[in-house]
Design a protein around this motif. Sequence first.
Motif, short mmCIF file in Angstrom:
data_model
loop_
_atom_site.label_atom_id
_atom_site.label_comp_id
_atom_site.label_asym_id
_atom_site.label_seq_id
_atom_site.Cartn_x
_atom_site.Cartn_y
_atom_site.Cartn_z
N GLU A 66 0.84 -1.20 0.00
CA GLU A 66 0.00 0.00 0.00
C GLU A 66 0.88 1.26 0.00
O GLU A 66 0.58 2.26 -0.65
CB GLU A 66 -0.91 -0.06 1.23
N LEU A 67 2.02 1.16 0.70
CA LEU A 67 2.94 2.30 0.80
C LEU A 67 3.60 2.58 -0.56
O LEU A 67 3.86 3.73 -0.91
CB LEU A 67 4.01 1.96 1.85
N PHE A 68 3.90 1.52 -1.28
CA PHE A 68 4.59 1.65 -2.58
C PHE A 68 3.73 1.02 -3.67
O PHE A 68 3.99 -0.11 -4.10
CB PHE A 68 5.94 0.92 -2.54
N PRO A 69 2.72 1.76 -4.16
CA PRO A 69 1.83 1.19 -5.18
C PRO A 69 2.58 0.75 -6.43
O PRO A 69 2.20 -0.23 -7.08
CB PRO A 69 0.87 2.34 -5.51
N ARG A 116 2.31 -3.09 -8.20
CA ARG A 116 2.03 -3.40 -9.60
C ARG A 116 3.09 -4.29 -10.24
O ARG A 116 2.84 -4.94 -11.23
CB ARG A 116 1.91 -2.09 -10.41
N ARG A 117 4.30 -4.30 -9.67
CA ARG A 117 5.39 -5.10 -10.23
C ARG A 117 5.70 -6.32 -9.36
O ARG A 117 6.82 -6.82 -9.36
CB ARG A 117 6.67 -4.24 -10.34
N TYR A 118 4.70 -6.76 -8.62
CA TYR A 118 4.91 -7.73 -7.55
C TYR A 118 5.58 -9.02 -8.01
O TYR A 118 6.37 -9.62 -7.29
CB TYR A 118 3.56 -8.06 -6.91
N ALA A 119 5.28 -9.44 -9.23
CA ALA A 119 5.83 -10.71 -9.72
C ALA A 119 7.06 -10.50 -10.59
O ALA A 119 7.64 -11.45 -11.11
CB ALA A 119 4.75 -11.47 -10.50
N SER A 120 7.50 -9.23 -10.75
CA SER A 120 8.68 -8.96 -11.59
C SER A 120 9.96 -9.22 -10.83
O SER A 120 10.02 -9.07 -9.60
CB SER A 120 8.69 -7.49 -12.02
N GLY A 144 14.02 3.90 -9.18
CA GLY A 144 13.15 4.30 -8.07
C GLY A 144 12.45 3.11 -7.44
O GLY A 144 12.36 3.00 -6.21
N GLU A 145 11.98 2.20 -8.29
CA GLU A 145 11.31 1.00 -7.77
C GLU A 145 12.28 0.12 -6.99
O GLU A 145 11.91 -0.46 -5.96
CB GLU A 145 10.69 0.21 -8.94
N GLN A 186 14.84 1.19 -5.32
CA GLN A 186 15.04 1.86 -4.02
C GLN A 186 13.88 1.55 -3.09
O GLN A 186 14.06 1.26 -1.91
CB GLN A 186 15.20 3.37 -4.22
N MET A 187 12.66 1.63 -3.62
CA MET A 187 11.47 1.34 -2.81
C MET A 187 11.52 -0.10 -2.31
O MET A 187 11.22 -0.39 -1.14
CB MET A 187 10.20 1.55 -3.65
N LEU A 188 11.92 -1.01 -3.19
CA LEU A 188 11.99 -2.42 -2.80
C LEU A 188 13.06 -2.64 -1.72
O LEU A 188 12.84 -3.39 -0.76
CB LEU A 188 12.28 -3.30 -4.02
N ALA A 189 14.19 -1.97 -1.87
CA ALA A 189 15.26 -2.13 -0.87
C ALA A 189 14.79 -1.65 0.50
O ALA A 189 15.06 -2.28 1.53
CB ALA A 189 16.51 -1.36 -1.31
N ILE A 190 14.05 -0.54 0.51
CA ILE A 190 13.52 -0.02 1.78
C ILE A 190 12.47 -0.99 2.33
O ILE A 190 12.47 -1.32 3.52
CB ILE A 190 12.93 1.39 1.58
N GLY A 191 11.59 -1.44 1.45
CA GLY A 191 10.55 -2.38 1.88
C GLY A 191 11.14 -3.66 2.44
O GLY A 191 10.71 -4.17 3.47
N ARG A 192 12.16 -4.16 1.76
CA ARG A 192 12.78 -5.40 2.20
C ARG A 192 13.44 -5.22 3.58
O ARG A 192 13.32 -6.07 4.45
CB ARG A 192 13.82 -5.87 1.19
#
Length: 236
Positions: free
Chosen positions: A120-123, A127-131, A139-140, A142-148
């Motif tokens: 929800e924080l990183f829409p 959208r790229r959940y299975a990529s 940017g994505e 970076q978002m994933l690294a923070i989320g992880r």
Amino acid sequence: MLLELSHVAAAYGPVQVIEDVSLTVPEGGAVGILGANGAGKTTTLRAISGTVRVPRGSIQFEGRDIRGKRPEEVAALGIAHVPEGRGTLGNLTVQENLRVGAYLRKDRAGIESDIAFIRELFPHLARRYASNGSALSGGEQQMLAIGRAFMARPKLLVLDEPSLGLAPSTARDVYAAISRLRTETGISMLVVEQNANLAFSVVESAVVLETGRSVLSGATAELRGNDEIRRAYLGG
Ligand SMILES: Nc1ncnc2c1ncn2[C@@H]1O[C@H](COP(=O)(O)OP(=O)(O)OP(=O)(O)O)[C@@H](O)[C@H]1O
Ligand SMILES: [Mg+2]
């Protein structure tokens, strides 16, 4: 204090690049590290994470001396480090990266609700959940690294220049999410950033490094009023 560095020196082999760095992160607080290229910001974070030699000084986390501990010991104590240049696993999907972040956790329901929160924080990520990580934009990633890193539910989230290499609007999006992460979970943060305007949107105080030394620290309101800081880090 959650984290306290006192007169820390750090070296790569025989080459000492940090001379004398002191800083504190209060329990529940967010602190920035400002400084020019080569000032020693990344090395300071590596000293905390245990990936560089620390010949002098003390590093205390929750009152415990962590200087010289191995990186995995530091992580297990509750410090998650998002390195410069991201560090996502390119051959795993977004979903797998997030689950890898939670590998030390046993609370299944908590893991699921945290994944829902990150989506929800990183829409963009949702959208790229299975990529694969390698197929994401900068940017994505970076978002994933923070989320992880968040998925480990650390006590302290350490971020090294999350805006690096991102378009200004993407950098603002990333910082808006970091800010929400902080206000909605109360997680403590230590954030290295060259763009003080972005850093100050999240942190309450900051320390300035110059050639391996901490030379100034203060509350963000105080630093905003400092002419030198304005010129060097706030664009006038
Ligand atoms: N692996 C290494 N081996 C030897 N010296 C290094 C290494 N990594 C960094 N340095 C040196 O240590 C000093 C501090 O580097 P560091 O990466 O901590 O700076 P920084 O403040 O993070 O800079 P930047 O804003 O460019 O990321 C620099 O002079 C750099 O050349
Ligand atoms: Mg750096």
